[in-house]
Scaffold this active site. Sequence first.
Site, PDB file in Angstrom:
ATOM      1  N   CYS A 399      10.982   9.110   5.078  1.00 15.57           N
ATOM      2  CA  CYS A 399      11.198  10.428   4.960  1.00 15.57           C
ATOM      3  C   CYS A 399      10.991  10.877   6.045  1.00 15.57           C
ATOM      4  O   CYS A 399      11.763  11.405   7.053  1.00 15.57           O
ATOM      5  CB  CYS A 399       9.653  10.966   4.380  1.00 15.57           C
ATOM      6  N   HIS A 526      11.712   8.011  -1.601  1.00 23.10           N
ATOM      7  CA  HIS A 526      10.272   7.256  -1.114  1.00 23.10           C
ATOM      8  C   HIS A 526      10.955   6.019  -1.924  1.00 23.10           C
ATOM      9  O   HIS A 526      10.844   6.307  -3.139  1.00 23.10           O
ATOM     10  CB  HIS A 526       9.361   7.703  -1.253  1.00 23.10           C
ATOM     11  N   GLU A 528       9.235   3.346  -2.042  1.00 24.26           N
ATOM     12  CA  GLU A 528       7.699   3.101  -2.274  1.00 24.26           C
ATOM     13  C   GLU A 528       7.950   2.972  -3.231  1.00 24.26           C
ATOM     14  O   GLU A 528       6.998   2.225  -4.756  1.00 24.26           O
ATOM     15  CB  GLU A 528       6.563   3.180  -1.193  1.00 24.26           C
TER      16      GLU A 528
END
Length: 637
Positions: A399, A526, A528
């Site tokens: 990001c 993102h 994750e």
Amino acid sequence: MKYILVTGGVISGVGKGVIASSFGTLLKSCGLDVTSIKIDPYINIDAGTFSPYEHGEVYVLDDGAEVDLDLGNYERFLDVTLHRDNNITTGKIYRLVIEKERRGDYLGKTVQVVPHITDAIQEWVENVAQTPVQGSSKPQVCIIELGGTIGDIEGMPFVEAFRQFQFRVKRENFCLAHVSLVPLPKATGEPKTKPTQSSVRELRGCGLSPDLIVCRSEKPIGSEVKQKISNFCHVDPDQVICIHDLYSIYHVPLLMEQNGVIEFLNERLQLNIDMSKRAKCLQHWRDLARRSETVRREVNIAIVGKYTKFTDSYASVVKAVQHAALAVNRKANLIFIESCLLEQETQQKEPSNYHKEWQKLCESDGILVPGGFGSRGMEGKIRACQWARENRKPFLGICLGLQAAVIEFARNVVGLEDANSTEVNPETKNPLVIDMPEHHKGQMGGTMRLGKRTTIFTDKPSIIRQLYGNPKSVDERHRHRYEVNPQYVEQLEKLGLNFVGTDIEQNRMEVIELRNHPYFVATQYHPEYLSRPLKPSPPFLGLILASEGRLQSYIDRGCRLSPRQLSDASSDEDDVVNGLTRVTKKFDALKLPGTEEKPSQSGIKTNGYNGSESTSDNDLGAATDSACGGAMSDASV
């Protein structure tokens, strides 16, 4: 439908989320479909406007909901996809009731906490519990975590709602687990049960009696302590479970299983569990827990961020790094670096801290720059990106990390010295990063590009695409207000910064890769959020492998790990080579008389080694055209 309510007593932050997730893990291992609900008794509508220092990271779901970080625990432990309604807040409930009152749904009656608010809570829970979270089948068990502690004034409407709810769904369908801290003062060395007694007394005074008491403690508690809690809390000693501090959270479900939680829930909730299924399903979890405890070799990953004083600010990033490291039998040693301390201003004001942070960055095996907002620390992130690029250090940006990498490249390679983001400098003449149509400056909550979106890979050679399995597109979750200015893309690509992933309309830049670099990757999304303990995120896996010098061999094998790569042991030859490499690096770092050094543009000495130097054919990513060309293209899946 079966319901398990998890409450906390006296002290919050004792791991209710992990314990609630572990209940779900155990039941799912027995073949049951499980869903989860997190209740946060604050008035905020959602977690979208929280500072990371206030409540940890903001977790994002597929549907774009910005929710409490505990929902990340549920998704990772249960491998399910939750929805915005799986997170209940006081703000959501009151907004729902007020909207109904404005429409006249209450037929002119006085709207009160009881029964209108409590009824709304119960109806919400029942509706969400029926929503599929994996495939199309309805869940059979719903785990509900009530945030805060029993006795908090803001949580009382929820406690009253569940007092009524236990009768609404009948006793055989409702179970209450109460999590309480059993402190062990060093002065006495004796476990103290008074906090647990007090919280259970408070709970029972509200009309709820626990079926299980889960004691959190530093060390295991003895049978005498369990007996004492049993006597004062109106439960059988077998219903008192101790979850002491463990090596990793992956051991929690296994410890709960050893304490007979599955058998208790099977009998208490009449689940009719086939016990023959559970051993096989939990085997993967046992392997994961064992590997997390026995892995010996470390990989050092520097996380350069602006919220590093509170590690929960990057909870999902930390978990994703750990998942990827464990997948290749490595222990992730995370080095948190405050990005502000890498800036030139700090060098003048706090030279000691400045050099300490740079030393930690230079000694790391890989660098990760996560997301964030605002101008503070941005220049430090940009300098970290520059150092990783010039010194061929494995790098992953997420990001804001992508935006920092693009700005750095524009400044120091393209020559646009004033390149910046309009978030940092609205008056910049070269706005490399600009705000998006979704961004409404007058309203903060829910105005970003949020949730799962599709990223289309281009035809350019790409390491990251191969790590994903060479698909045409991937779906990942987003949370950002700013994006790369497409007007500069062609100029950046001419000098080696490839944009290998875009949105469906090909207007928004989603993934970048640097040519002629072992691993320099950044994503606007993102990754994750979709990482799982048994299914690590590809960008993070690439970072770990590159940091270990094993990425090329992994790609050459068709993105499959060899038995040797999965092993934690290393041969004598490997140890000798690694030892010689470390010694060589130490000699290179010495300032020998008559040796000239080439200073990097970041102000950090690179000892004559930067990204412009060529590498041998044996070096990782040594293809002549790009870091992902040559042999990598031939090995694509």
